[in-house]
Design a protein around this motif. Structure first.
Motif, PDB file in Angstrom:
ATOM      1  N   PHE A  30      56.368  33.479  44.627  1.00 28.51           N
ATOM      2  CA  PHE A  30      56.933  33.332  45.968  1.00 28.51           C
ATOM      3  C   PHE A  30      57.418  31.905  46.221  1.00 28.51           C
ATOM      4  O   PHE A  30      58.344  31.689  46.998  1.00 28.51           O
ATOM      5  CB  PHE A  30      55.922  33.768  47.038  1.00 28.51           C
ATOM      6  CG  PHE A  30      54.542  33.186  46.903  1.00 28.51           C
ATOM      7  CD1 PHE A  30      54.216  31.989  47.499  1.00 28.51           C
ATOM      8  CD2 PHE A  30      53.566  33.855  46.172  1.00 28.51           C
ATOM      9  CE1 PHE A  30      52.940  31.447  47.382  1.00 28.51           C
ATOM     10  CE2 PHE A  30      52.289  33.326  46.042  1.00 28.51           C
ATOM     11  CZ  PHE A  30      51.969  32.114  46.645  1.00 28.51           C
ATOM     12  N   VAL A  31      56.815  30.920  45.554  1.00 27.24           N
ATOM     13  CA  VAL A  31      57.293  29.539  45.660  1.00 27.24           C
ATOM     14  C   VAL A  31      58.568  29.363  44.828  1.00 27.24           C
ATOM     15  O   VAL A  31      59.532  28.737  45.268  1.00 27.24           O
ATOM     16  CB  VAL A  31      56.205  28.550  45.207  1.00 27.24           C
ATOM     17  CG1 VAL A  31      56.729  27.110  45.240  1.00 27.24           C
ATOM     18  CG2 VAL A  31      54.966  28.674  46.085  1.00 27.24           C
ATOM     19  N   ALA A  32      58.562  29.932  43.627  1.00 28.42           N
ATOM     20  CA  ALA A  32      59.758  29.859  42.782  1.00 28.42           C
ATOM     21  C   ALA A  32      60.954  30.495  43.486  1.00 28.42           C
ATOM     22  O   ALA A  32      62.073  29.969  43.432  1.00 28.42           O
ATOM     23  CB  ALA A  32      59.497  30.552  41.450  1.00 28.42           C
ATOM     24  N   ALA A  33      60.724  31.617  44.173  1.00 29.92           N
ATOM     25  CA  ALA A  33      61.816  32.301  44.862  1.00 29.92           C
ATOM     26  C   ALA A  33      62.440  31.405  45.929  1.00 29.92           C
ATOM     27  O   ALA A  33      63.662  31.395  46.106  1.00 29.92           O
ATOM     28  CB  ALA A  33      61.306  33.598  45.486  1.00 29.92           C
ATOM     29  N   GLN A  34      61.626  30.652  46.638  1.00 29.85           N
ATOM     30  CA  GLN A  34      62.149  29.741  47.664  1.00 29.85           C
ATOM     31  C   GLN A  34      63.038  28.671  47.054  1.00 29.85           C
ATOM     32  O   GLN A  34      64.089  28.329  47.607  1.00 29.85           O
ATOM     33  CB  GLN A  34      60.988  29.101  48.416  1.00 29.85           C
ATOM     34  CG  GLN A  34      60.184  30.072  49.268  1.00 29.85           C
ATOM     35  CD  GLN A  34      58.958  29.407  49.878  1.00 29.85           C
ATOM     36  OE1 GLN A  34      58.653  28.244  49.593  1.00 29.85           O
ATOM     37  NE2 GLN A  34      58.247  30.143  50.712  1.00 29.85           N
ATOM     38  N   LEU A  35      62.634  28.136  45.904  1.00 31.24           N
ATOM     39  CA  LEU A  35      63.438  27.109  45.246  1.00 31.24           C
ATOM     40  C   LEU A  35      64.717  27.683  44.650  1.00 31.24           C
ATOM     41  O   LEU A  35      65.749  27.010  44.577  1.00 31.24           O
ATOM     42  CB  LEU A  35      62.611  26.431  44.152  1.00 31.24           C
ATOM     43  CG  LEU A  35      61.471  25.523  44.630  1.00 31.24           C
ATOM     44  CD1 LEU A  35      60.585  25.114  43.465  1.00 31.24           C
ATOM     45  CD2 LEU A  35      62.031  24.289  45.331  1.00 31.24           C
ATOM     46  N   ILE A  83      42.510  37.894  47.490  1.00 33.62           N
ATOM     47  CA  ILE A  83      41.153  37.968  46.937  1.00 33.62           C
ATOM     48  C   ILE A  83      40.295  36.874  47.556  1.00 33.62           C
ATOM     49  O   ILE A  83      40.776  35.768  47.801  1.00 33.62           O
ATOM     50  CB  ILE A  83      41.177  37.836  45.396  1.00 33.62           C
ATOM     51  CG1 ILE A  83      39.860  38.290  44.778  1.00 33.62           C
ATOM     52  CG2 ILE A  83      41.545  36.461  44.948  1.00 33.62           C
ATOM     53  CD1 ILE A  83      39.748  39.768  44.609  1.00 33.62           C
ATOM     54  N   ALA A  84      39.055  37.198  47.832  1.00 35.45           N
ATOM     55  CA  ALA A  84      38.080  36.203  48.275  1.00 35.45           C
ATOM     56  C   ALA A  84      36.953  36.151  47.257  1.00 35.45           C
ATOM     57  O   ALA A  84      36.448  37.196  46.824  1.00 35.45           O
ATOM     58  CB  ALA A  84      37.529  36.551  49.655  1.00 35.45           C
ATOM     59  N   VAL A  85      36.590  34.949  46.859  1.00 39.92           N
ATOM     60  CA  VAL A  85      35.482  34.727  45.936  1.00 39.92           C
ATOM     61  C   VAL A  85      34.305  34.218  46.761  1.00 39.92           C
ATOM     62  O   VAL A  85      34.396  33.151  47.383  1.00 39.92           O
ATOM     63  CB  VAL A  85      35.860  33.702  44.844  1.00 39.92           C
ATOM     64  CG1 VAL A  85      34.704  33.495  43.877  1.00 39.92           C
ATOM     65  CG2 VAL A  85      37.109  34.161  44.094  1.00 39.92           C
ATOM     66  N   VAL A  86      33.226  34.985  46.782  1.00 39.69           N
ATOM     67  CA  VAL A  86      32.073  34.664  47.623  1.00 39.69           C
ATOM     68  C   VAL A  86      30.859  34.414  46.731  1.00 39.69           C
ATOM     69  O   VAL A  86      30.389  35.324  46.035  1.00 39.69           O
ATOM     70  CB  VAL A  86      31.766  35.801  48.611  1.00 39.69           C
ATOM     71  CG1 VAL A  86      30.605  35.409  49.527  1.00 39.69           C
ATOM     72  CG2 VAL A  86      33.003  36.159  49.428  1.00 39.69           C
ATOM     73  N   ARG A  96      47.209  35.055  48.657  1.00 32.87           N
ATOM     74  CA  ARG A  96      48.068  35.624  47.612  1.00 32.87           C
ATOM     75  C   ARG A  96      47.467  35.183  46.286  1.00 32.87           C
ATOM     76  O   ARG A  96      47.834  34.175  45.711  1.00 32.87           O
ATOM     77  CB  ARG A  96      49.510  35.147  47.789  1.00 32.87           C
ATOM     78  CG  ARG A  96      50.178  35.800  48.989  1.00 32.87           C
ATOM     79  CD  ARG A  96      51.664  35.578  49.073  1.00 32.87           C
ATOM     80  NE  ARG A  96      51.991  34.295  49.683  1.00 32.87           N
ATOM     81  CZ  ARG A  96      53.206  33.979  50.138  1.00 32.87           C
ATOM     82  NH1 ARG A  96      54.195  34.856  50.052  1.00 32.87           N
ATOM     83  NH2 ARG A  96      53.433  32.803  50.686  1.00 32.87           N
ATOM     84  N   GLY A  97      46.511  35.999  45.823  1.00 32.20           N
ATOM     85  CA  GLY A  97      45.670  35.566  44.718  1.00 32.20           C
ATOM     86  C   GLY A  97      46.090  36.038  43.340  1.00 32.20           C
ATOM     87  O   GLY A  97      46.258  35.230  42.423  1.00 32.20           O
TER      88      GLY A  97
END
Length: 460
Positions: free
Chosen positions: A276-281, A301-304, A400-401
């Motif tokens: 999603f970052v690459a798409a912006q660039l 995802i959450a890591v607990v 966005r994991g």
């Protein structure tokens, strides 16, 4: 500059290191204030916890070569032998995953009829040629409905936290598709592969089809720190790339670093950032390419981490457990971190690393840290019988994991690769494209670094 690497996660770090070790000038630009991306280890109150990936299988030559190049081979730690035992929560309790076909047939991991159906895989059929099939469809054809809902779903949950009905089998588990194409039956293919491997080994040696679960003595941060040290001042943090422009023979990057704007030119640009970052660039440069890249979905995802004082509860057995979606629980699974790697805790403490969210329960990750810790404890109590209260909690949330290689992913990648041909010197890297694991990222990074270094040596 020969190569500008945008993104300081494991892929970007490994690419930059590979280039520099081959004598190719490279600069690394990372937006955040630290290197490592999702990979990171934290020492807290007598616990060593990972914020993202927990370990790797010690079977990838590129990972071993990288560790050797960084003088880290002596710091690799293999999981405790008990970690070979794994569990699935199904039909109301934890059940041990059998380690062999005879043990599977005698186990209670599935009802008898479902186990017999798995044995019938010997008579399974191939998919039509050219089919991009979901993991669930593939599993139902080979293993039956029950094994797909329980076992195959549990396996993918531990890797992708995805939806078994949406994931592409060829993109996520290509070896299964290879076995089917070459042998029709997965069981026949596995037997033949094991026989071939046994023939290639010296007499008396047993074949090894998978590597040992491993990490470093200070967690995966050890690898990040060593890579960062190898790059020195060529790795820049708090350096945001705001734009890319094609110029004669190369690329111009607009960079903001610590509040100052600058321009950098390079022969090659590697975008080792999330899709999603690459798409912006890419959007101002090539809207069609950016659109394809932006369609790669991510599972939150959450890591607990939940830590318990020594003596508060028995040490859990095995590596951990996974929970198939059909159980309708709020926990994807848990790693018995203190059992798997005892050095992660001090003085006999117990550490559970729980996973929450995924593609099918994304809203759970939106809860705050306290609510996620409470949820994980409630689920542990219900699934494992834990009655003690944790004295340590640590939560890491990744909205966005994990990239999702859903049906259509391989066709999308073919389109992305074709579109990149329009832009010589522009490359994409990272776990969104051709492998999500640590080993995948390191292997792909080594290949790209070698190709770019070879190209630059010809240019000289």
């Amino acid at each position: 500059m020969n190569v500008a690497v945008v993104g300081g996660g494991i892929s970007g770090l490994a690419i930059a290191h590979g280039l520099r070790s081959r004598g190719t000038a490279a600069v690394l630009l990372e937006t955040s204030a630290r290197l490592g991306g999702a990979v990171g280890t934290h020492a807290r109150a007598g616990y060593l916890v990972e914020q993202g990936p927990n370990s790797f299988l010690d079977r990838e030559p590129a990972t071993r070569e990288l560790a050797a190049a960084l003088n880290l081979e002596g710091r690799i730690r293999v999981a405790d032998p008990s970690a070979k035992r794994r569990y699935v929560y199904t039909r109301g309790r934890l059940r041990s995953v059998p380690a062999s076909p005879p043990a599977f047939l005698a186990s209670d991991i599935l009802p008898l009829g479902a186990r017999l159906r798995v044995a019938g895989e010997l008579f399974s059929r191939r998919a039509p040629e050219g089919t991009d099939e979901s993991l669930a469809a593939f599993g139902r054809r080979h293993l039956g409905r029950a094994a797909t809902r329980v076992l195959l779903d549990a396996v993918q949950t531990g890797i992708y936290a995805g939806d078994v009905e949406q994931l592409s089998v060829e993109a996520t588990f290509p070896m299964l598709v290879k076995l089917e194409r070459e042998h029709r039956s997965l069981i026949l293919g596995a037997i033949r592969a094991q026989k071939a491997q046994r023939k290639a080994l010296p007499a008396g040696d047993a074949p090894k089809l998978s590597g040992a679960l491993s990490t470093f003595d200070g967690g995966l941060q050890v690898l990040i720190d060593a890579l960062a040290a190898s790059l020195g001042d060529t790795a820049h943090v708090s350096a945001r790339v705001e734009g890319l422009t094609r110029v004669d023979g190369g690329w111009k990057l607009a960079v903001e670093e610590h509040g100052r704007r600058a321009e950098l030119t390079a022969n090659h640009v590697v975008l080792a950032v999330p899709a999603f970052v690459a798409a912006q660039l890419l959007r101002p440069l090539d809207d069609a390419l950016a659109e394809q890249v932006s369609r790669i979905e991510y599972a939150p995802i959450a890591v607990v981490h939940l830590g318990f004082d020594a003596g508060a509860l028995p040490a859990p057995d095995g590596f951990g457990f996974l929970v198939p979606f059909e159980e309708k629980r709020r926990l994807l699974g848990a790693i018995h971190a203190s059992t798997t790697f005892p050095f992660r805790v001090e003085g006999g403490r117990v550490l559970y690393t729980c996973m929450v969210g995924g593609a099918r329960q994304p809203d759970l990750v939106k809860r705050d840290e306290a609510a996620l810790a409470a949820l994980a404890l409630e689920e542990l109590q219900a699934l494992t019988g834990v009655t003690a209260r944790p004295t340590f909690t640590e939560v890491f949330r990744w909205p966005r994991g994990i990239p999702q290689y859903n049906v259509g992913h391989l066709a999308r990648m073919a389109g992305i690769d074709a579109a990149l041909q329009r832009w010589p010197g522009l490359h994409l890297a990272g776990n969104a494209y051709k492998g999500i694991g640590l080993n995948d990222c390191i292997r792909n990074a080594a290949r790209l670094a070698t190709a770019l270094a070879d190209e630059e040596s010809v240019r000289k």
